[in-house]
Design a protein around this motif. Structure first.
Motif, short mmCIF file in Angstrom:
data_model
loop_
_atom_site.label_atom_id
_atom_site.label_comp_id
_atom_site.label_asym_id
_atom_site.label_seq_id
_atom_site.Cartn_x
_atom_site.Cartn_y
_atom_site.Cartn_z
N ASP A 125 51.30 40.98 52.55
CA ASP A 125 50.58 39.58 52.42
C ASP A 125 49.10 40.12 53.28
O ASP A 125 49.17 39.25 54.14
CB ASP A 125 51.32 38.61 52.69
N GLY A 126 48.40 40.76 53.08
CA GLY A 126 47.37 41.24 54.11
C GLY A 126 45.99 40.82 53.65
O GLY A 126 45.88 39.83 53.04
N GLN A 127 45.26 41.07 54.47
CA GLN A 127 43.77 40.68 54.60
C GLN A 127 42.86 41.78 54.82
O GLN A 127 42.99 42.60 55.48
CB GLN A 127 43.57 39.65 55.63
N VAL A 128 41.49 41.71 54.19
CA VAL A 128 40.52 42.62 53.94
C VAL A 128 39.23 41.81 54.75
O VAL A 128 39.11 40.87 53.93
CB VAL A 128 40.10 43.26 52.77
N ILE A 129 38.57 41.96 55.79
CA ILE A 129 37.51 41.74 56.20
C ILE A 129 36.38 42.63 55.95
O ILE A 129 36.22 43.72 56.74
CB ILE A 129 37.42 41.07 57.55
N ASN A 130 35.38 42.26 55.08
CA ASN A 130 34.28 43.23 54.95
C ASN A 130 32.79 42.67 55.62
O ASN A 130 32.34 41.66 55.20
CB ASN A 130 33.87 43.52 53.43
N VAL A 131 32.51 43.46 56.66
CA VAL A 131 31.61 43.26 57.41
C VAL A 131 30.14 43.98 56.69
O VAL A 131 29.95 45.02 56.35
CB VAL A 131 31.42 44.01 58.87
N VAL A 159 34.10 41.25 43.62
CA VAL A 159 34.94 41.83 42.67
C VAL A 159 36.30 41.91 43.33
O VAL A 159 37.31 41.55 42.49
CB VAL A 159 34.29 42.95 42.24
N LEU A 160 36.55 42.30 44.50
CA LEU A 160 37.85 42.71 44.95
C LEU A 160 38.60 41.39 45.11
O LEU A 160 39.75 41.00 44.64
CB LEU A 160 37.71 43.03 46.28
N ARG A 161 37.84 40.15 45.57
CA ARG A 161 38.48 38.69 45.53
C ARG A 161 38.85 38.43 44.10
O ARG A 161 40.09 37.92 43.89
CB ARG A 161 37.43 37.96 45.93
N HIS A 165 42.85 37.78 43.04
CA HIS A 165 43.11 36.45 43.81
C HIS A 165 44.53 35.96 43.44
O HIS A 165 45.12 34.93 43.97
CB HIS A 165 42.18 35.39 43.05
N ASN A 166 45.32 36.47 42.34
CA ASN A 166 46.59 36.02 42.28
C ASN A 166 47.60 37.00 42.79
O ASN A 166 48.84 37.07 42.52
CB ASN A 166 46.91 36.07 40.65
N GLN A 167 47.10 37.77 43.80
CA GLN A 167 48.27 38.82 44.49
C GLN A 167 47.91 38.20 45.98
O GLN A 167 47.05 37.57 46.47
CB GLN A 167 47.62 39.99 44.10
N MET A 225 45.06 30.38 53.04
CA MET A 225 43.63 30.17 53.06
C MET A 225 42.94 31.34 52.93
O MET A 225 43.32 32.49 53.47
CB MET A 225 43.23 29.51 54.38
N ASN A 226 41.86 31.46 52.07
CA ASN A 226 40.99 32.37 52.10
C ASN A 226 39.56 31.89 52.38
O ASN A 226 39.08 30.95 51.81
CB ASN A 226 41.09 33.06 50.66
N VAL A 227 38.74 32.61 53.34
CA VAL A 227 37.65 32.38 53.60
C VAL A 227 36.61 33.49 52.83
O VAL A 227 36.78 34.67 53.05
CB VAL A 227 37.19 32.57 55.09
N ASP A 228 35.90 33.13 51.76
CA ASP A 228 35.13 33.79 50.87
C ASP A 228 34.01 34.51 51.70
O ASP A 228 33.91 35.81 51.43
CB ASP A 228 34.94 33.18 49.82
N LYS A 229 33.38 33.74 52.24
CA LYS A 229 32.21 34.37 53.05
C LYS A 229 31.87 33.62 54.26
O LYS A 229 31.71 32.51 53.96
CB LYS A 229 31.01 34.48 52.14
N ILE A 230 31.46 34.36 55.23
CA ILE A 230 30.78 33.72 56.44
C ILE A 230 29.29 34.41 56.69
O ILE A 230 29.34 35.45 56.81
CB ILE A 230 31.55 33.82 57.81
N ARG A 231 28.58 33.49 56.78
CA ARG A 231 26.94 34.10 57.16
C ARG A 231 26.53 33.48 58.42
O ARG A 231 26.70 32.29 58.75
CB ARG A 231 25.93 33.72 56.11
#
Length: 238
Positions: A125-131, A159-161, A165-167, A225-231
């Motif tokens: 149930d992990g998470q990826v943060i792409n900088v 696209v990865l999102r 999204h259903n995983q 919760m998923n944060v799609d993007k932070i600018r």
């Protein structure tokens, strides 16, 4: 986090700047952190400081990525931070080798590392943060090569999102603006210290720790919760 519930993070490009600051922030929150980059001497000092583990990693080399994945194993969080820029040439004068380096480092490197750890991330149930960068949605003169690469990272993130999204995987793009990390500009300007320092003069600048705080915050959120993007930019950068 207790001993039996300690979560595991991998931060790429962790030998300096945002990567090193993010590793420190996560470790302070109780994460077991693997710090990865090419400069193993720097990594070992950081790992000793934060109680983490240093892993040699060249994200442009598939064998290096595979070897690192075998050492690290499954993780709960992947921070794809490694990247960089070279040059400020116009398109007319574009240095194709620089463009290839930027694409291989920023885009394909992110693909290689994400692919290597994706199954384990989903299993946990992990998470990826792409900088990425504000350069990934705001073009500027002289930035075409870096803009293109960071646009690629932004598209990869979206696209990865969509594909997951259903995983049980959360995917976030973190797009910093101007961050006073001199090494980034030193690489961009081929080691010209005067040009590198000039980028940050007479303007407001973010610090690596500002971006690391965003990494830390994203990593604390509940799994639904998923944060799609932070600018995030300095106040005077628009």
């Amino acid at each position: 986090m207790g001993e039996n519930t300690q979560k595991i993070a991998l931060v790429t490009g962790a030998s300096s700047g945002i990567g090193a600051a993010s590793a420190r922030a996560l470790a302070a929150d109780g994460w077991k952190v693997f710090v990865a980059a090419r400069r193993i001497d720097r990594l070992e000092k950081l790992a000793e400081e934060i109680g983490g583990t240093a892993v040699a990693l060249d994200i442009t080399d598939q064998e290096s990525v595979d070897a690192a994945a075998a050492i690290v194993g499954e993780i709960d969080l992947l921070v794809n931070n490694a990247g960089g820029a070279k040059g400020l040439d116009s398109i007319r004068n574009a240095n194709i080798d620089d463009w290839k380096w930027m694409y291989d480092t920023n885009v394909l490197g992110t693909v290689r590392v994400t692919r290597a750890f994706m199954d384990g991330l989903i299993a946990r149930d992990g998470q990826v943060i792409n900088v990425s960068s504000t350069a990934g949605d705001t073009p500027y003169v002289g930035g075409a090569g870096y803009n293109s690469a960071k646009f690629g990272v932004a598209a990869f993130n979206r696209v990865l999102r969509l594909e997951t999204h259903n995983q049980p995987l959360r995917v976030t793009e973190l797009a910093p603006g101007r961050v006073a990390t001199e090494e980034f500009s030193l690489v961009r300007f081929g080691g010209d210290k005067e040009k590198a320092e000039a980028v940050y003069e007479n303007v407001l600048n973010l610090q690596a720790e500002d971006i690391a705080e965003s990494v830390r915050w994203i990593a604390t959120l509940p799994k639904h919760m998923n944060v799609d993007k932070i600018r995030i930019t300095p106040r005077d950068q628009v």
